[in-house]
Design a protein around this motif. Structure first.
Motif, PDB file in Angstrom:
ATOM      1  N   GLY A   6       3.135   7.149  -0.985  1.00 21.63           N
ATOM      2  CA  GLY A   6       2.080   6.828  -0.022  1.00 21.63           C
ATOM      3  C   GLY A   6       1.883   7.948   0.976  1.00 21.63           C
ATOM      4  O   GLY A   6       0.761   8.308   1.337  1.00 21.63           O
ATOM      5  N   LYS A   7       2.981   8.505   1.412  1.00 21.93           N
ATOM      6  CA  LYS A   7       2.942   9.580   2.393  1.00 21.93           C
ATOM      7  C   LYS A   7       2.231  10.812   1.828  1.00 21.93           C
ATOM      8  O   LYS A   7       1.398  11.438   2.486  1.00 21.93           O
ATOM      9  CB  LYS A   7       4.388   9.959   2.733  1.00 21.93           C
ATOM     10  CG  LYS A   7       4.605  10.341   4.154  1.00 21.93           C
ATOM     11  CD  LYS A   7       6.080  10.225   4.461  1.00 21.93           C
ATOM     12  CE  LYS A   7       6.565  11.373   5.296  1.00 21.93           C
ATOM     13  NZ  LYS A   7       8.021  11.360   5.423  1.00 21.93           N
TER      14      LYS A   7
ATOM     15  N   ASN B 174      -0.545   1.640  12.807  1.00 24.08           N
ATOM     16  CA  ASN B 174      -0.855   2.209  11.492  1.00 24.08           C
ATOM     17  C   ASN B 174      -2.316   2.635  11.323  1.00 24.08           C
ATOM     18  O   ASN B 174      -2.835   2.726  10.225  1.00 24.08           O
ATOM     19  CB  ASN B 174      -0.469   1.205  10.385  1.00 24.08           C
ATOM     20  CG  ASN B 174      -0.397   1.891   9.031  1.00 24.08           C
ATOM     21  OD1 ASN B 174      -0.125   3.084   8.946  1.00 24.08           O
ATOM     22  ND2 ASN B 174      -0.692   1.160   7.969  1.00 24.08           N
TER      23      ASN B 174
ATOM     24  N   SER C   4       9.838   7.451  -4.500  1.00 25.30           N
ATOM     25  CA  SER C   4       9.747   6.114  -3.928  1.00 25.30           C
ATOM     26  C   SER C   4       8.284   5.805  -3.636  1.00 25.30           C
ATOM     27  O   SER C   4       7.457   6.709  -3.511  1.00 25.30           O
ATOM     28  CB  SER C   4      10.545   6.052  -2.617  1.00 25.30           C
ATOM     29  OG  SER C   4       9.884   6.805  -1.624  1.00 25.30           O
ATOM     30  N   GLU C   5       8.007   4.553  -3.524  1.00 27.77           N
ATOM     31  CA  GLU C   5       6.624   4.173  -3.235  1.00 27.77           C
ATOM     32  C   GLU C   5       6.225   4.667  -1.849  1.00 27.77           C
ATOM     33  O   GLU C   5       5.103   5.096  -1.627  1.00 27.77           O
ATOM     34  CB  GLU C   5       6.483   2.641  -3.319  1.00 27.77           C
ATOM     35  CG  GLU C   5       5.030   2.222  -3.214  1.00 27.77           C
ATOM     36  CD  GLU C   5       4.761   0.926  -3.975  1.00 27.77           C
ATOM     37  OE1 GLU C   5       5.734   0.237  -4.337  1.00 27.77           O
ATOM     38  OE2 GLU C   5       3.584   0.610  -4.214  1.00 27.77           O
ATOM     39  N   GLU C   6       7.182   4.633  -0.944  1.00 27.40           N
ATOM     40  CA  GLU C   6       6.880   5.068   0.423  1.00 27.40           C
ATOM     41  C   GLU C   6       6.502   6.548   0.450  1.00 27.40           C
ATOM     42  O   GLU C   6       5.523   6.957   1.069  1.00 27.40           O
ATOM     43  CB  GLU C   6       8.123   4.840   1.305  1.00 27.40           C
ATOM     44  CG  GLU C   6       7.826   4.949   2.778  1.00 27.40           C
ATOM     45  CD  GLU C   6       9.084   5.293   3.566  1.00 27.40           C
ATOM     46  OE1 GLU C   6      10.202   5.082   3.020  1.00 27.40           O
ATOM     47  OE2 GLU C   6       8.951   5.809   4.685  1.00 27.40           O
ATOM     48  N   LEU C   7       7.302   7.346  -0.276  1.00 24.53           N
ATOM     49  CA  LEU C   7       7.020   8.773  -0.310  1.00 24.53           C
ATOM     50  C   LEU C   7       5.685   9.035  -0.990  1.00 24.53           C
ATOM     51  O   LEU C   7       4.877   9.851  -0.534  1.00 24.53           O
ATOM     52  CB  LEU C   7       8.141   9.521  -1.054  1.00 24.53           C
ATOM     53  CG  LEU C   7       7.966  11.034  -1.136  1.00 24.53           C
ATOM     54  CD1 LEU C   7       7.876  11.656   0.255  1.00 24.53           C
ATOM     55  CD2 LEU C   7       9.110  11.672  -1.914  1.00 24.53           C
TER      56      LEU C   7
ATOM     57  N   SER D 196      12.490  11.362  10.428  1.00 22.10           N
ATOM     58  CA  SER D 196      11.603  12.081   9.523  1.00 22.10           C
ATOM     59  C   SER D 196      11.268  13.467  10.083  1.00 22.10           C
ATOM     60  O   SER D 196      11.274  14.450   9.355  1.00 22.10           O
ATOM     61  CB  SER D 196      10.313  11.293   9.288  1.00 22.10           C
ATOM     62  OG  SER D 196       9.489  11.332  10.428  1.00 22.10           O
TER      63      SER D 196
END
Lengths: 427, 427, 427, 427
Positions: free
Chosen positions: A68-69, A101, A63-66, B256
């Motif tokens: 990024g992480k 953030n 995923s894009e979120e992962l 998470s």
């Protein structure tokens, strides 16, 4: 099935002494640990120690979120996207707090990208925000409690580059380290893994070796070990005179000792009971004979005799007595242990898994004899034992700094849970 | 009711420096510990340090067997029956084993009574038998494995006199010792006593203070503490920024972080979460406000807010952030803690019981403030913390070297059991 | 010479459970420790556990100042002058600081005498001053930083009475404590005492036993032990395969290992050297033969052979090899050690003093064999070893938590100093 | 100058997961550590985690002997010469001992080359010899004590291949480890390096920060630190109330405390002295003022005042008093420490080197503030402190588990030696 495991991809670059200062393995490990995968697109490895290397890694995630992480994580080790962009800024809206953030700093040299240029961050300090003065083109670390309204802070990881410090100088070693031992880690998961190993090995008819110290009995954890034996999770026991003696003493002097245990007071006569227990078993001839005669009616050694667990009791110079089953010669003891570990000569298979609990001497002795591919779990309240064992330095050794009683208590409840699951699935 | 508690009585005599070398208190303690009672019939205390003292104690017990047991114990500390008799002998009937009921030696100078004379035992060594040559009138220690058939050994304690070694020389101190800390003791009983204390104090509306370190959260023990709070066993919490932050971090980044805890792998991003959690609470204004806003929905601090547990979070120089509730000034922190301990100014009563878990700094700080009559239990996996706390040196301090998780787990199950008993009795 | 050692005398009284709660021995110990002496003028010992006792002690000192100091000390344990007077007060002249000579509080129940009456102090806390409101007849603890100008504080110890907390309840033990082990004590003095013991024993032709672990060699402390051997301070050595092997390895592979030691880097091939050293000595037949053949030319074992130090090397299951001199059977090892400890059979005297360094297994094994009157000093960086040894619980055992290298380094320099003094006095 | 540093070269090959299981970095590190150099001739890095990699490394050394040594070392990690030859055998000539130059086994899967074929070794165990039956074409591990005359053993490393165990399975992390902390390493070399750092920094006018705990004073090590200050090796001191108080207490109550230190007995009144010392400095107004008034005439704080060492004393909730110079607010303390670390605002340069001694709290607090490029040495008798500090995980942090006194004693003597060398060279 396509080769590319994950749809979201970002190429990152890593430069410097990435192999010998462990940056590359560290970055690859992080990608895997966070659930991504990687493809090495380009690699140039410096020929000699002074030549830098470089690599381009395609980081892949589901995923894009992962993605990024993962990128955020590896950025802290110097892996930056090939296609750099300026850092993103946000204004502090509350005094003494960062904007949402915010980028949290490390203690390494750091640069931020402003207007296409990389600017070095001043006042470098970990766990700060990076405050940017866009007009002057400067950036510096600011602590949370020092934030003033209106200051601009870097948010996200974009446009931030960490420059990891260099390796030690020519002629120095990297100081390869061996052990990761902590008393603060969540231990429940590790115990669950051990339970799963025990369960799996029992299912395939394998053999589990338990190497134990007298602390198992002292801490009142004997019943848990007995339970594991009764359920068929332990096939071999290596111990010394002390474990067997304290265990038998508890069996023979049950009531009176029970009383004292119940009162929690120090057992003044305990040491004598200990000696009397040994004397009684010596008079009977052996532990198995004492079980047959009904002298020993419970405990670890009783369960071993009843359930065919093979045991080797190794002698030491601090032994009282010792019990008649104790092998007083060190070389003979080693030979007996080798036979059990390798299998074959004893009409059994070799050992598949080794659980060492609360004994330094025996753990290290057995560590010397075990091949590297037998998984070892070493449990001790004393970090030194675990560190020494871990120094054997294979991935197969897991060290747990914890008390014996809770460890065994939880282990029994975890195998309980596994058995219940298994019964449910089968049923 | 008669003054004499027990029907079986034997007068014993103790001589030497029985008060300053602690023999008398030790002997009296043993009599009590083993369930007997005593009456001091005669006492002569030496006027000066070089003058010996002597005492005649009537040892009393409920049964002849118990009386014998007590006499055997105190004999090892030099207390011998006034009416001495010869020692009793038995022949070794098995090689390498003592006859039943053998006398087990100490490492102190020992004499046995033969034909009315006291004979000094040669080759003194602990955990041996005393082998007597009646013809020559000699006696010596023999190890169990060296016993030969036909040798005569002392059985029972009759006619054996231990002569405890002398005090240190003139001008030397006795080296008064303070702490009894062990990792090998059965801990279950101690935890049961703590549970009983908590239960009793709750019943009478008293106040329990918990002083905790972040290890409570790291080790996954937070839920146990939450349970104790919900059931009303904790009234006050003293902690630092770290405990509250890790707890809140777990609440906010639950999923998470939960995943990572579930996988048992090291949480690489954990430190950042930590900082973000602090930032979020700072943005909300306070912990209570963050609870109100639904930002914090579980955990220790959440339960404190929900159940009116008063808390003092004391700052330290290693704090990140810190959380807005943290008292950063050390003197102000002490003042806040004093108010809670003494009660009154906070509209509450003083503290009745103090449970210190996994924190050296806070434990010692609170130890400095507590009056000696508040019972303190200090739990730490590191013996040094417990030793330091114990050095306060009152009978009220109990030290437990153990892991946090099992301690709290067992404590919760013990209060469970108590509540069930109580419900049963009341029902 | 008169019986009364010192001219300044003050009778004090002590009441309560003074014997079984150890108050009397503690007070007598303090008097002696601070250089005073005592005479027990009156003593009433309660017959049973519930009966309180009382004693009147004449405290004697060489100067009025010393007497005052002693009285101050014992007052904190409840011993108060028979002839009580009111407490003395002084006004605070500076904010945040006590007046000179302020009374420093304990955490025990305390009373101060005002106008002939004993008033209980409120807000009891250690290390505070006692602030008195004479008009209201009240007193309370106040922290140093809270002092306000004009408040009246107790100065000196006169008119202050500490009421030590009670013993544990009926049926509970006093929790007799065994060990006083600290890592913070000034160790120099202890080492000086050990040096004096070694010197004295050498002078009288006595025998010193050294029980040592391989840490002596690992830490580079071998040369200090060699020096002690050469000077005739050690007569017997008990050790295991590891100490002897590492020592011989260093002797045989001197140069190459020397290089590594010099570079301070980890010696990757060290373990192999270790095995090769054992193999070489096994090929020679014995350590002494390897010395004769010129294979071993330095080190601890070399010095032992050259200076007639008798050694017993005891085997264990973790041994590699082992060296040909190692006694692999545990019972045979014990027998060999007994012979050296007792003397006689080996044509030598018994052991007078025992120095245990950096070994848990051997220390405890030897502790089991030693009579209580042989003084034992146990040195280990690990508190657990020292605690276990100390648990033998005689006044003769001294535990030192410290590193091996500095300990032996300082020990050698202390015997140096003693020899120089002695040469000077004799010359 | 030619690119090839050394004349003796041998190409070796390494296969498998050589990057992520750290084999390649380990092998390169060993080559460097043993004094060789390398050139990477060919490298193939697997694109994804499941793809194996391979590398051909030209190992270079200054002598054939050294080359052989390096090859032997790296062979144990799977790096084998590209041009393989059969293993070399020698007959056992003595029972219970290997032939000279025997190959010493690891616990990893191993193969030996016989007649051009690779044979897997049976009974794998570390520290054994490999016994070969040439006729049957088999090989197995045999322990030293089991060797029989006439058996054939592998000698040298030729024709032996170690097959390192695999990485953990898919989805598991490699368990990256952080700390290499040992109590058994030769520490002299490390101390010598620290001395060289101090000397170098003093020469260039740099700034050394000492972060110290009260153990420095307790262990009698104050004078060594004073000596370092007087010689200009320390420019900044961070400590707490405890270090300064104990130091000042020793200065003010010198004689009486000296006596007690001299007697080595526990100092019963010590705690009071401590409080009185604080009170006295509070009455004077500040430490510097107390030095000016002649109240403080020696010790660490005295030397700091006299030699312009800047100090920050940070408060904590366990402080008594505290001293008037103590910054009781944690945030203010951090700010003061930042100023000293960064330099500039205090009119001085930043800190170049940081020596942390015997304090967990302050060490970690300062670790949080320091940039990664300031070299840190952390000295503590407690492994936990060193482990925690090391967890910062840069190459710049060196952990030393040792006693304070010997460490500082040796450090002073090492700078002595350096100064003498330097004087000699310059003279």
């Amino acid at each position: 099935m396509s080769k590319q495991a994950h749809p979201f991809v970002e190429p990152v670059e890593l430069k410097g002494h990435i192999i010998d200062s462990l940056l590359l393995p560290k970055v690859l490990d992080l990608i895997t640990e966070f659930g991504g995968s990687y493809r090495i697109d380009k690699i140039h490895v410096g020929q000699t120690r002074s030549d830098p290397s470089s690599v381009v890694i395609a980081v892949e995630a589901a995923s894009e979120e992962l993605l990024g992480k993962i990128l955020a994580q590896i950025a802290d080790h110097g892996a930056v996207p090939v296609h750099a962009r300026d850092c993103e800024l946000a204004e502090a809206d509350i005094a003494g707090a960062f904007p949402e953030n915010f980028y949290s700093s490390t203690n390494q040299h750091t640069q931020v990208r402003l207007g296409g240029h990389w600017i070095t961050v001043a006042d470098q300090e970990m766990d700060c925000g990076i405050c940017v003065d866009s007009e002057r083109g400067t950036a510096r670390c600011v602590a949370m409690s020092d934030v003033r309204i209106g200051q601009k802070f870097v948010v996200g990881h974009r446009g931030v580059k960490v420059v990891p410090i260099d390796r030690p100088g020519e002629g120095e070693s990297f100081g390869f380290m061996s052990s990761a031992v902590s008393t603060e880690k969540p231990k429940g998961v590790t115990v669950r893994q051990i339970a799963a190993d025990l369960h799996r090995i029992r299912a395939k008819g394998g053999r589990v070796l338990l190497v134990g110290g007298p602390g198992i009995v002292h801490t009142g954890s004997g019943p848990y070990l007995c339970e594991l034996i009764r359920r068929g999770y332990i096939q071999v026991l290596f111990a010394g005179n002390a474990l067997a003696t304290h265990d038998i003493e508890q069996s023979i002097y049950g009531t009176s000792l029970g009383v004292h245990l119940g009162r929690g007071t120090s057992v003044e006569a305990g040491h004598e009971h200990h000696l009397r227990a040994i004397n009684t078993v010596r008079r009977a001839g052996s532990i198995a004979r004492a079980v047959d005669l009904g002298i020993i009616r419970s405990g670890i050694m009783y369960e071993c005799v009843q359930h065919g667990v093979r045991y080797v009791l190794c002698g030491s110079i601090r032994d009282d007595g010792p019990l008649p089953d104790v092998v007083t010669d060190a070389l003979a003891s080693q030979e007996r242990m080798r036979d059990e570990i390798r299998g074959g000569r004893n009409g059994q298979g070799g050992v598949d898994f080794c659980l060492m609990i609360a004994t330094t001497l025996h753990s290290i002795a057995v560590g010397n004899l075990l091949p590297a591919w037998v998984k070892v779990v070493c449990v001790d309240i004393n970090p030194s034992t675990v560190i020494k064992l871990n120094d054997r330095g294979s991935f197969q050794t897991v060290g747990l700094v914890t008390d014996v009683e809770p460890f065994l208590r939880v282990l029994v409840s975890e195998v309980d849970a596994l058995e219940a699951d298994y019964a449910h699935e089968s049923g």
